[in-house]
Scaffold this motif. Sequence first.
Motif, PDB file in Angstrom:
ATOM      1  N   GLU A   9       0.795  -1.227   0.000  1.00  0.00           N
ATOM      2  CA  GLU A   9       0.000   0.000   0.000  1.00  0.00           C
ATOM      3  C   GLU A   9       0.825   1.273   0.000  1.00  0.00           C
ATOM      4  N   GLY A  10       2.132   1.153   0.169  1.00  0.00           N
ATOM      5  CA  GLY A  10       2.959   2.344   0.320  1.00  0.00           C
ATOM      6  C   GLY A  10       3.427   2.933  -0.995  1.00  0.00           C
ATOM      7  N   LEU A  11       3.789   4.188  -0.936  1.00  0.00           N
ATOM      8  CA  LEU A  11       4.381   4.889  -2.067  1.00  0.00           C
ATOM      9  C   LEU A  11       5.889   4.905  -1.799  1.00  0.00           C
ATOM     10  N   HIS A  12       6.656   4.210  -2.604  1.00  0.00           N
ATOM     11  CA  HIS A  12       8.069   3.989  -2.310  1.00  0.00           C
ATOM     12  C   HIS A  12       8.880   5.278  -2.164  1.00  0.00           C
ATOM     13  N   ASP A  13       8.516   6.325  -2.880  1.00  0.00           N
ATOM     14  CA  ASP A  13       9.242   7.591  -2.753  1.00  0.00           C
ATOM     15  C   ASP A  13       8.410   8.637  -2.005  1.00  0.00           C
ATOM     16  N   GLY A  14       7.497   8.170  -1.168  1.00  0.00           N
ATOM     17  CA  GLY A  14       6.607   9.070  -0.433  1.00  0.00           C
ATOM     18  C   GLY A  14       7.329  10.031   0.491  1.00  0.00           C
ATOM     19  N   ASP A  15       8.380   9.550   1.173  1.00  0.00           N
ATOM     20  CA  ASP A  15       9.123  10.432   2.084  1.00  0.00           C
ATOM     21  C   ASP A  15       9.751  11.595   1.329  1.00  0.00           C
ATOM     22  N   GLY A  16      10.322  11.308   0.175  1.00  0.00           N
ATOM     23  CA  GLY A  16      10.925  12.360  -0.640  1.00  0.00           C
ATOM     24  C   GLY A  16       9.886  13.339  -1.153  1.00  0.00           C
ATOM     25  N   LEU A  17       8.742  12.820  -1.565  1.00  0.00           N
ATOM     26  CA  LEU A  17       7.654  13.688  -2.018  1.00  0.00           C
ATOM     27  C   LEU A  17       7.215  14.610  -0.889  1.00  0.00           C
ATOM     28  N   GLU A  18       7.069  14.063   0.320  1.00  0.00           N
ATOM     29  CA  GLU A  18       6.680  14.893   1.462  1.00  0.00           C
ATOM     30  C   GLU A  18       7.728  15.968   1.762  1.00  0.00           C
ATOM     31  N   ARG A  19       8.995  15.610   1.694  1.00  0.00           N
ATOM     32  CA  ARG A  19      10.061  16.600   1.946  1.00  0.00           C
ATOM     33  C   ARG A  19       9.993  17.730   0.927  1.00  0.00           C
ATOM     34  N   ASP A  20       9.837  17.369  -0.356  1.00  0.00           N
ATOM     35  CA  ASP A  20       9.772  18.388  -1.405  1.00  0.00           C
ATOM     36  C   ASP A  20       8.549  19.286  -1.220  1.00  0.00           C
ATOM     37  N   LEU A  21       7.418  18.698  -0.884  1.00  0.00           N
ATOM     38  CA  LEU A  21       6.205  19.492  -0.666  1.00  0.00           C
ATOM     39  C   LEU A  21       6.330  20.382   0.562  1.00  0.00           C
ATOM     40  N   ALA A  22       6.977  19.884   1.606  1.00  0.00           N
ATOM     41  CA  ALA A  22       7.121  20.661   2.840  1.00  0.00           C
ATOM     42  C   ALA A  22       7.932  21.938   2.605  1.00  0.00           C
ATOM     43  N   GLU A  23       8.864  21.897   1.640  1.00  0.00           N
ATOM     44  CA  GLU A  23       9.660  23.082   1.343  1.00  0.00           C
ATOM     45  C   GLU A  23       8.822  24.201   0.743  1.00  0.00           C
ATOM     46  N   SER A  24       7.719  23.855   0.123  1.00  0.00           N
ATOM     47  CA  SER A  24       6.868  24.872  -0.494  1.00  0.00           C
ATOM     48  C   SER A  24       5.602  25.089   0.327  1.00  0.00           C
ATOM     49  N   HIS A  25       5.660  24.706   1.580  1.00  0.00           N
ATOM     50  CA  HIS A  25       4.445  24.645   2.409  1.00  0.00           C
ATOM     51  C   HIS A  25       3.672  25.948   2.404  1.00  0.00           C
ATOM     52  N   PRO A  26       2.380  25.965   2.735  1.00  0.00           N
ATOM     53  CA  PRO A  26       1.604  24.757   3.018  1.00  0.00           C
ATOM     54  C   PRO A  26       1.265  24.013   1.734  1.00  0.00           C
ATOM     55  N   ALA A  27       1.190  22.708   1.823  1.00  0.00           N
ATOM     56  CA  ALA A  27       0.835  21.880   0.669  1.00  0.00           C
ATOM     57  C   ALA A  27      -0.202  20.855   1.111  1.00  0.00           C
TER      58      ALA A  27
END
Length: 132
Positions: free
Chosen positions: A36-54
């Motif tokens: 059920e996981g997204l293998h690169d989910g942590d990286g996606l979250e990090r990238d989105l957090a830099e442009s927060h709010p997302a």
Amino acid sequence: ALRAILLHPEVRTRTPVVLVHHPTYHPSSRVKALVEGLHDGDGLERDLAESHPAVVLHGHLHRRVVRRRRGHGGLTVIGATSASLHHHDMDRMAGYNLYTFDDAGKLVTTTAFVLDEATSGFTERAVPETIW
């Protein structure tokens, strides 16, 4: 490529809303994480957090939930159920979510409208929220 788009000055003035099928976070079970996981989910979250709010909208788990990630800026990850799933758990029952943003583009509310089998209509319901 997404990181470059998110860092663009014009995009940084807005709230990115990203739609993905799988959630960005991993379930606690290692087997479920593989399925059920997204293998690169942590990286996606990090990238989105830099442009927060997302905001990330996902399905796959067929469960309504709002998750706010500690340490990831204004990242909000929202799961939706199937529009056709009949289930005894009201957080999984068929329905849809309505998202309200303010004039500045910030997510203000997430409201669920859940199928009421007795009336064949929809009942407004709060979406469960967790911080992880």
